[in-house]
Motif scaffolding. Structure first.
Motif, PDB file in Angstrom:
ATOM      1  N   ALA A   2      42.066 -41.421  -3.457  1.00 15.48           N
ATOM      2  CA  ALA A   2      42.794 -41.650  -2.201  1.00 15.48           C
ATOM      3  C   ALA A   2      44.098 -42.401  -2.443  1.00 15.48           C
ATOM      4  O   ALA A   2      45.095 -42.160  -1.764  1.00 15.48           O
ATOM      5  CB  ALA A   2      41.917 -42.425  -1.221  1.00 15.48           C
ATOM      6  N   GLY A  41      45.887 -31.800  -2.362  1.00 16.40           N
ATOM      7  CA  GLY A  41      46.132 -32.488  -1.090  1.00 16.40           C
ATOM      8  C   GLY A  41      44.871 -32.606  -0.249  1.00 16.40           C
ATOM      9  O   GLY A  41      44.585 -33.663   0.318  1.00 16.40           O
ATOM     10  N   ARG A  42      44.084 -31.525  -0.184  1.00 19.66           N
ATOM     11  CA  ARG A  42      42.841 -31.569   0.596  1.00 19.66           C
ATOM     12  C   ARG A  42      41.841 -32.544  -0.011  1.00 19.66           C
ATOM     13  O   ARG A  42      41.138 -33.251   0.708  1.00 19.66           O
ATOM     14  CB  ARG A  42      42.212 -30.181   0.682  1.00 19.66           C
ATOM     15  N   GLN A  90      42.534 -35.194  -1.708  1.00 24.06           N
ATOM     16  CA  GLN A  90      42.978 -36.547  -1.397  1.00 24.06           C
ATOM     17  C   GLN A  90      42.688 -36.893   0.068  1.00 24.06           C
ATOM     18  O   GLN A  90      42.263 -38.009   0.379  1.00 24.06           O
ATOM     19  CB  GLN A  90      44.470 -36.690  -1.707  1.00 24.06           C
ATOM     20  N   GLN A  91      42.864 -35.932   0.974  1.00 23.61           N
ATOM     21  CA  GLN A  91      42.552 -36.167   2.390  1.00 23.61           C
ATOM     22  C   GLN A  91      41.074 -36.481   2.589  1.00 23.61           C
ATOM     23  O   GLN A  91      40.717 -37.385   3.353  1.00 23.61           O
ATOM     24  CB  GLN A  91      42.938 -34.944   3.227  1.00 23.61           C
ATOM     25  N   ARG A 123      40.398 -39.964   1.334  1.00 18.34           N
ATOM     26  CA  ARG A 123      40.900 -40.971   2.285  1.00 18.34           C
ATOM     27  C   ARG A 123      39.968 -41.098   3.492  1.00 18.34           C
ATOM     28  O   ARG A 123      39.699 -42.199   3.959  1.00 18.34           O
ATOM     29  CB  ARG A 123      42.320 -40.611   2.728  1.00 18.34           C
ATOM     30  N   PRO A 153      38.156 -33.449   6.393  1.00 15.79           N
ATOM     31  CA  PRO A 153      39.250 -32.497   6.170  1.00 15.79           C
ATOM     32  C   PRO A 153      38.797 -31.354   5.267  1.00 15.79           C
ATOM     33  O   PRO A 153      38.150 -31.582   4.245  1.00 15.79           O
ATOM     34  CB  PRO A 153      40.324 -33.346   5.485  1.00 15.79           C
TER      35      PRO A 153
END
Length: 197
Positions: A60, A86-87, A89-90, A93, A124
Motif C-alpha cells: 500500500a 494499481g488494483r 495496491q488499491q 490500501r 477494489p
C-alpha cells in the motif's frame, strides 16, 4: 495450513497456503490470464520484493511506479501489469484502512457467509462473480466456513463442482475446470449468435 495445488508450482502453492494476502492477490489477478499463472504471481511478487510473506502495508505504501516496474518483470506478473499493479495496491490500501492490513480481518469476527461475501464485494477489483469464487475457495480449501457460505457462494460453493479455481486441487481438476469454462464460453457464443439471428 492448507495444502493448495492451484498454481501447479510447489513454491507458489506453498505461499498461497500460508499467506492469505497471496491468495487474495492471486484471485485478483485471475482474469484475462491463465489461472495457474495468476496464482503463481504472488510468489514472483514476494521474490521480487525480497520477502517471505507479502505485506498489505508495504504494498500500500510503495511508490506506484516502483510497483508497476515490479509487475512488469520479466516475466510480467499479468497480461496488464500496469493496471493490475494499481488494483493490487488499491486492494492493499483497502485492507490497511478497513481490516488492519490483514486479510483474515475480513472474517475474524465470524460473519455469516452473506456478510463475508458483501465484504469481499467491497474490495477494489472484486465484482460479484469474483467474490463468490473467492468465498467458495475459502470455504472449500482454506477452512474459512462461515454459516451459509455455500449458499452465499452460489453454484461455486456446490460440493463436487468443477466451475472455478475453488475446485482446483491438482492437474486433473485444473483440466476439468478449464473444460467447464470452455463449455460456458461456447454456450454464451452460441446464445449470442442465436440472438443476433
Amino acid at each position: 495450513m492448507p495444502t493448495l495445488r492451484i498454481a501447479q508450482d510447489d513454491a507458489a502453492d506453498e505461499l498461497l497456503g500460508r499467506d492469505p494476502l497471496a491468495l487474495l492477490i492471486g484471485m485478483l489477478l485471475d482474469q484475462q490470464f491463465p489461472m495457474e499463472r495468476a496464482f503463481g504471481a504472488p510468489r514472483l511478487l514476494a521474490d521480487r520484493l525480497g520477502v517471505d510473506t507479502l505485506s498489505a502495508e508495504r504494498i500500500a505504501a510503495m511508490d506506484p511506479e516502483d510497483l508497476v516496474r515490479v509487475f512488469q518483470g520479466p516475466p510480467a506478473l499479468h497480461r496488464y501489469p500496469g493496471s493490475m499493479a494499481g488494483r493490487t495496491q488499491q486492494v492493499c490500501r483497502a485492507l490497511v484502512e478497513q481490516y488492519g492490513g490483514e486479510v483474515p480481518g475480513l472474517w475474524a469476527d465470524d460473519p455469516t457467509g452473506a456478510t463475508l461475501l458483501k465484504r469481499l464485494n467491497g474490495l477494489p477489483g472484486f465484482g460479484a462473480q469474483k467474490s463468490k469464487i473467492f468465498l467458495a475457495l475459502l470455504g472449500k480449501q482454506y477452512g474459512v466456513t462461515p454459516v451459509g457460505w455455500r449458499e452465499a457462494a452460489g453454484d461455486y460453493g456446490a460440493e463436487g463442482s468443477r466451475r472455478s479455481v475453488a475446485d482446483i486441487t491438482g492437474p486433473q481438476s485444473l483440466v476439468e475446470v478449464r473444460a467447464f469454462k470452455q463449455d460456458q464460453k461456447q454456450a454464451a457464443k452460441a446464445a449470442r449468435q442465436a440472438a443476433n439471428g
